[in-house]
Structures are given as C-alpha cells and as structure tokens.
Design an enzyme around this catalytic site. Sequence first.
Site, PDB file in Angstrom:
ATOM      1  N   GLU A 179       0.741  -0.778   0.164  1.00  0.00           N
ATOM      2  CA  GLU A 179       0.226  -0.123   0.393  1.00  0.00           C
ATOM      3  C   GLU A 179       0.239   1.255   0.004  1.00  0.00           C
ATOM      4  O   GLU A 179       0.423   2.244   0.507  1.00  0.00           O
ATOM      5  CB  GLU A 179      -0.691   0.119   1.354  1.00  0.00           C
ATOM      6  CG  GLU A 179      -2.037  -1.151   1.133  1.00  0.00           C
ATOM      7  CD  GLU A 179      -2.666  -1.292   2.819  1.00  0.00           C
ATOM      8  OE1 GLU A 179      -3.201   0.223   3.243  1.00  0.00           O
ATOM      9  OE2 GLU A 179      -4.117  -1.604   2.155  1.00  0.00           O
ATOM     10  N   GLU A 205      -4.488  -8.809   0.819  1.00  0.00           N
ATOM     11  CA  GLU A 205      -5.845  -9.048   2.120  1.00  0.00           C
ATOM     12  C   GLU A 205      -6.937  -8.587   1.585  1.00  0.00           C
ATOM     13  O   GLU A 205      -7.583  -7.787   0.573  1.00  0.00           O
ATOM     14  CB  GLU A 205      -5.729  -7.526   2.831  1.00  0.00           C
ATOM     15  CG  GLU A 205      -3.517  -7.061   3.576  1.00  0.00           C
ATOM     16  CD  GLU A 205      -3.620  -5.509   3.532  1.00  0.00           C
ATOM     17  OE1 GLU A 205      -4.735  -4.565   4.367  1.00  0.00           O
ATOM     18  OE2 GLU A 205      -2.983  -4.986   3.578  1.00  0.00           O
TER      19      GLU A 205
END
Length: 949
Positions: free
Chosen positions: A437, A512
């Site tokens: 991220e 995720e």
Amino acid sequence: MLKYFPIIVFFLFINCLTTQAQVTNTREHISLDANWYFAFGHPYEPQKDFYNGTSYFSYLSKTGYGDGAAAPGFDDRYWRKLNLPHDWAVEQKFDKNASLSHGFNAVGRNFPNTSVGWYRKTIHIPTTDLGRKISIAFDGVSRNSIVWVNGHYLGTEPSGYHSFNYDITDYVNYGGENVIAVRADVTMEEGWFYEGAGIYRHVWLNKTNPLHVATNGTFVSTLLENDKAKIQALVTVKNDGLKDENFEVKQEVLNAEGKVLGTVKIEKLKINSLELKDFSSTISLKNPVLWSLENPYLHQLVTTISQNGKLIDVYKTTFGIRTIRFDADEGFFLNGKHIKIKGTNNHQDHAGLGVALPDELQYYRIGLLKAMGSNAYRCSHNPPTPELLDACDRLGMLVIDETRLMGTTDLHLNDLKRLMLRDRNHPSIISWSVGNEEWNIEGNITGARVAKTIQAFAKTIDTTRAITAAVSGGIGNGISTTIDMLGYNYIATKNTDEQHQKFPQQLSWGTEEGSTVATRGIYVDDLEKHYLAAYDKKQNDNFLSLENGWKHYASRAYLAGMFIWTGFDYRGEPTPFGWPSVVSYFGMLDLCGFPKDNNWYLKSWWTDEPTLHILPHWNWKGKEGKTFDVWVYSNCDEVELFLNSKSLGKKTMEKNGHLEWKVNYAPGNLKAVGFKNGKKTLTDAVNTTEQAAVIVAKQDKILVENSKVAVVTISVADKKGLNVPTANNNLSFELSGPGKIIGVGNGDPTSLAPEKFLEKIETFPIHSLKEKIVDNMAVVDGIAANYNDQQWKPAFKDERNASFAERAKALIYRGTVDLPEIPKGAKVTFFYKCVGPQQSIYMNGVKLAGNLAQNKKGYEYIIDEKLIKVGKNTVAVIATPFVKQNSWDSFNTDLGLFQIYTPAPQWKRNLFNGLAQVIVEATGEEGEIKLQTNSAGLKSSTLLLQIKK
C-alpha cells in the site's frame, strides 16, 4: 499436566543435539537473553539520558569514547533487572494523548520520559577465545538502536524489525568482563500499528574460527525429477584471518532422524585473506520425504570446513524438500499439487506480552490459525522474528515474508537483502513481498520504476519464489503493471477479471481481503461502548464481507487465494473508533487468540473437518419475545434449527455460505442439527445459563515438553456446569512454585486495565553536594542531620592536584536526598559510589559504614525505614581525596543514589464475555506451579502445572 505437540518435541530435541555439537566443535551460538539491566533515558534532556554523548570526545568523535550509560564503568546497580525478550511499551499506561495507531500506550513524542530505553549486560569471555571471531547478533530491537561494547560504538540500526550483528573481536576484553550497552528510541514511529519498544527479540553471542561459514551463509534449493531430488547447496565462506587459507568443504544431508542421506566434498579450495567466497555443490537423493502442509518434514544440511583433516567449522541449515509453482491461470502448486491459499495477515503482538513473545507463543498462534483452516501467513508488514518462521516450517504453514519499506536506494535494497539472506532456507516461505500500500507511488510511473528495480534486485538473491507487492489503490497502472505477482488489497473497488485479461501472464492473489470488524461475544452493536456485533458484515462499500471476499477468490482459478485482514486482533488501528478503543476489531481471533464467530465460517469452508456452529449466545434476560438474528456456520448439506425442541425449519447450506433464521427470544435451548447425505451428523447448541458459580481454569494444549510457558484460559460456569458467555467477573491470581505470570488479557478492545503487574523502581539522587576540608578521617563535626553547612563550598570545584592533596588530608561531603513516604513492603537501598581511597558514610547522622576502601563497584546498604524522614534527608561522607596523576584524569564526583523498590501488586484481570487468559512462565527449577484464581462470590480454581528440567 503439560500437553505436547510431538513435532515441537522433535524440534527441541534437535536443538539440544545442535547445541551439544556446537560446544564440542568450533562454533558457538550462545543466548544472551538473561540478566540485563534496564532503565529509561530521554530523547533530548542529557541529564535524564545519563549524560550520554556529552563528553569532550563523544563516541562519534573518538573510538572507544562511549560515555554515560554507554561507558563500561557506568553504575547500573539500581536499574531494573530483567530477561529478554522485553517490551517496555506494553508496560505503560494507556493515555488518550498517545498514538492511536499504536494502541494509546504512553510512549512516543508526547511521552519523552518513556520513549528511550537503555539496556546493559556484562558477559565474561575467556582468554581461550583469543584468536576466534566474536560477534553479537540482535534478532530485532524497537527502535533506532545504538549499540556499544566496552565503550566502543558499534553502529545504529534504525528499523525495529531487521536482524543485525556486529563483529566485536577486536574490542573484547579476553579473560575479563565485557559490557554491552544498547539504547533504543521509539520517539518516532516506524509503522502505523503497535510496534512495542526495546529488545523484544533474542540476542546471541556467536563464536567461530576466522575461517568460517558466513552469517546466513548457506542457501539450499531443491529440484524434483520423478522419484529423485537434487539438492543445490550454496555456501559462502568467509576468511576473517590475515593470511590466505587452503581448505575443503563437506556437505551432508540428514533426514529428521539424523541419518546421513547424501554427502559431497569440495577439495583443494583457496580463499584470500579477508575474502568472502561462494562454493556450490549438488547432492542427489532418491525417494525423499517431501515437506508439505500435512507432513512438514524437515531435513538438515551440515556444512563442515576442514584444513588438513582438522575440523574448522560446522554450520547447520534446516530446510525442506519441496517444489512451489505459481500459474497465471491455475494458481499455486506445492509439490505439483494444487493448493488454494487460505491465508491471514498478522502483526506480532499478543495480549499481556506486547511484541515480546516467548518462542512457544509463536507455535501457539500458528497452531490456532491452522486449526481454523488457514494454510498461509503474511508477515504484515515487516520481517518477522526467526522463531515465527521456525514455527511455520515445523507446523506446515506457508508464508509471505515482507520487507518493511519499499525503495531502491542502498538502504532499502540492503534491508531487503538482509531479510532474504536470513530467511531463504525456510521451506514455508513461498513469496517475498517488496511493498504494501505505497499510496504515494503505487499508481504512477515512479511506482512502476521502483517495483521493477526492487523486483529485479530480489531475483539476484533468490529466483525460486514469487515476488509480490500489495496494491490497495487503483490497478492497471504503476506497480500493478510491473510486479510479477499482483497482490490485491480489497477488491470491492477493483475488477480482478479485467486486470487478468489485460495482463494474462501476471500472477495474482488477494494479499488483504475480508476486512470485517467484530467484537468477540457481542451480538448487538453498542457504539457508545465501542462494541460491534460479531456477524460477518462489511465495514462500508470499499470492502467486502468475509464471505463475499472468499466466494470471489474461491470461484476464480487464476487467483491463487487470499489473505484475510486479519488472523488475530492487534493493538492500534481501532477502526472505526478512536479512544478509548485500543485494539483492532479485524481479527478472526481476538488479541488472546480466543475465536470470534467468523472463525467457524472459515473452518467450515477451509477444512474438511465436519463443522457446525451457532450464534449468538442465548442469554437475553429481559428481552423475551425480541427477535434476534441466528446464524449457523457449517459445511453440512442441511441444518435444522430447534428452540426448546420445537423445529424452526430446515435449510440447505450454500457452498461457501451460511444460514440465517429470525428467532424470537425465549429462555432455554437453541440447537442446530447438521445433516450430511440426509443423515444427522452434528449438533451444536447455545443455552440460557444461570449466574456464574465456579471458576474454570484450563491449560491450552499447545505446551511442549520441558516448555517454559503455559497459556491458561479462565472461564466461569453456572451450577449446572454450563459456561456463562456473558460473564465479566473481576479475577485475581495467586501463583506459587517455580514460575511467574508474564501477562494477562481478555480480548476486550476497549480495556484500559493493565496487562502487566510489575515491581516499581524509583530512584532519588543526592543533590546540593557541598564539601569542607578537615584534618583527618576521625573528625565527626559536620555529620549531624541538622548541621548548618551554609558556609561550605560546592563540592569538587577545586582541582584535585598534588597541591590540593597537601592541604586537604580529608574532606567531609554533605548532600541531600528527598524521599517520600515509604510504601508498605518496599525496600530502600542506598547505592553508594566511592569518592575517595578511604571513606566513612553517614545518613541523618547515623553511621552506615566506616573506613571503606575504594571499590570500583561501590557499596550497597539496605536502609532501615526508621532512619528515613519524609522529605529532606542528609548524607555525609568523610573521605580522603582522589588525586590526579595527569591533567586528563577523571574520577567519580557523585555520592550515588537511593532506590525504593516496591514489589509487584497482585495480578488481576476481568473476564470479557466469559473469557480471560493468563500466561505463565517457568523460572527454570523443577517442581509444581500452582495457579489459583479467585473472584468474589465464585468458587475458586486451582490449576497445577508440573515442570520438569
């Protein structure tokens, strides 16, 4: 009695053999975890940081000039004594002004008095080690650690997650004492989740010959062809000696029973002085036992270096024989068998312990995840402790190993290299993650360049595993266009089918997914209390529910699988709340490892084990007739629901789904019956219970033979023996025998109660020091508590040279120590530091000692409480003066300080929705540990633990 996992027993047995072999050979790997001294420093006030770095020559100016607490002779007697691993953050109170992302523990920028920690340890290194290479290795220190040995600055490690080591060969005092000093500073956060503080992983002393296998200097890879395995064994040899060397290398492969399966020798080798050199060999094995999830069988490579028949070094590498393959259309294959990845993301903290987990807790946590059906673990978002990877190797859990910070400078690439070299022999690791991220770059050309470079660099170290990066923003540009294996973070805002069509050769999986938020044991939202119902519902439109996420990945072969956010709750990120929530809500298990209801959804579809689970509990006094959502998780074909023996209907279970009923509450028995092929196979029920009557303590099954750790679950039952799921009773614990409690928890995400109950250490310096020259040591005028010394000079202002010694045969020093009222049961110790070759010591006019000779370590005196005044106390010392022989000589000018030691209070914890956890550690002696749990109005529980050496 302790219960054991056979595979861990085998692991400990092999470790014992390894330790014995190292002692008899030339390599030693010695734990330095025991007997450290700890105290808080300060990030910017020198006097609170033991004046470190304030000398005329600092440790950065001249070699060996470590000062303050880094100096070998520093007086650390009054510091707290402890063993590693240690996390000081979990010991602090919660504070709303602390960092939300780190769980509101009172460390960080707003708390300078608890943001720097010092550690010191003294070790003896014998004269027989002279000529060997000596190093100290740290598995991880949080954070920004500086290390000294004998005052010599060794280096700084900014990351709290990377392992590092220092060669101390030339700084060792052979045949004497050697002082290790470590300063850790957590003022600045490295991550956005709980990181802990201090030396929270193991520390080692390593000894080798100058000619030896380099640190992390082997790499074992395997190739399977029919019934044969080719073992590629690379070894990096290092010559730290000052002359060239001739030698030979032998590589042996041993099975789990220690039998030699294959051997190869490389002879007539040469390495130059101070050179690092690689050598490779191939060993063929027939019909090898493969490492798999079901049978995580491990082999060992034994590498020996010899010279003229003399053994120089022995280096042992644990590995597994297995093949891994990712396919862009079909997903993941282990040993040629298709495996759907069923993974979890996890941070590294646990209830009561913070990040300082005993090794056994790594096995405990991996064992809980495997019981849920998980087969993969993502190290989010940092390099793990080595013992976690050992647990994954030995229990059969696949791993994504992740570096902390994405980038392509030497700093970033070297961090990635250190991680890969350390961990590359673990068969559990199937992928290296180079980023997570990175919103600032993940969708632009910079991100594409960085990903391409770091991925290429990783492949220069290891080509046997996939390189992945997790992307949570947009896809189709930036990192997602250049990474070999795209990791999707939350596909509610992404089209994986479209990406697969656009990049058909790209590997992909969900790094995720299923970011649901739930509180264990809660079934009606209570936003005022920050409690969320434990039904599987998505947070918002940016996320999928756990079920919908799994359905997406399970139905697409090109997606190798998914990793849930998260396996365990963790401190910090208490989405969607803030203070006073201190723990996340994402886990399938809470911070203690107690399962939330979503755990059984996964168990239903991630395992072949027949599963049936009903929720919610059935204790709703005062809500008779109110409608409740009743869910059932199961892998049965059909499930029928009964309330007080009356059928509420039978429903067919959808694959990867769950079942729901609307039920009006009536006290009694709510039962689910599962059917397989038309036959009743399983039942599960929730019952309305009466009030709690008795405490139940049960040791978890994860404990291993000769383990030093026990995990104990505390619950309560009513008089019929039914567990009470809504109980929140206050508990207290008493422990006797060769053990201690090291942590308590209950999984409550809003609890601000302490998880540690520790001794309290307070120190009080002697201030306002004055002096007066006297004729001799026999003078007693000036020692009385109420003596008027206003005309005396400030102490130690005169130069202590020969002329001063001529006129000052002796001196009286007077100082003041301000002491509070002494707590009941506390002990007061005066740690005296010598201020002359001879001295006599008085407190409030009472003589403590007379005619003491100089002692570099000083003296200690337990002070009778009757001698102490609340407020001002006088310390007087009559001493002969130190005299400088050279102008640069220095000597002690501090009389010492007083310590008040208050023993730890009784350990306590309340139940949260029926459960609490106590973690007990043995202290090393053989015997019986007795843990007694008490609560007002309940029958106590006594649990006995047998400890054997």
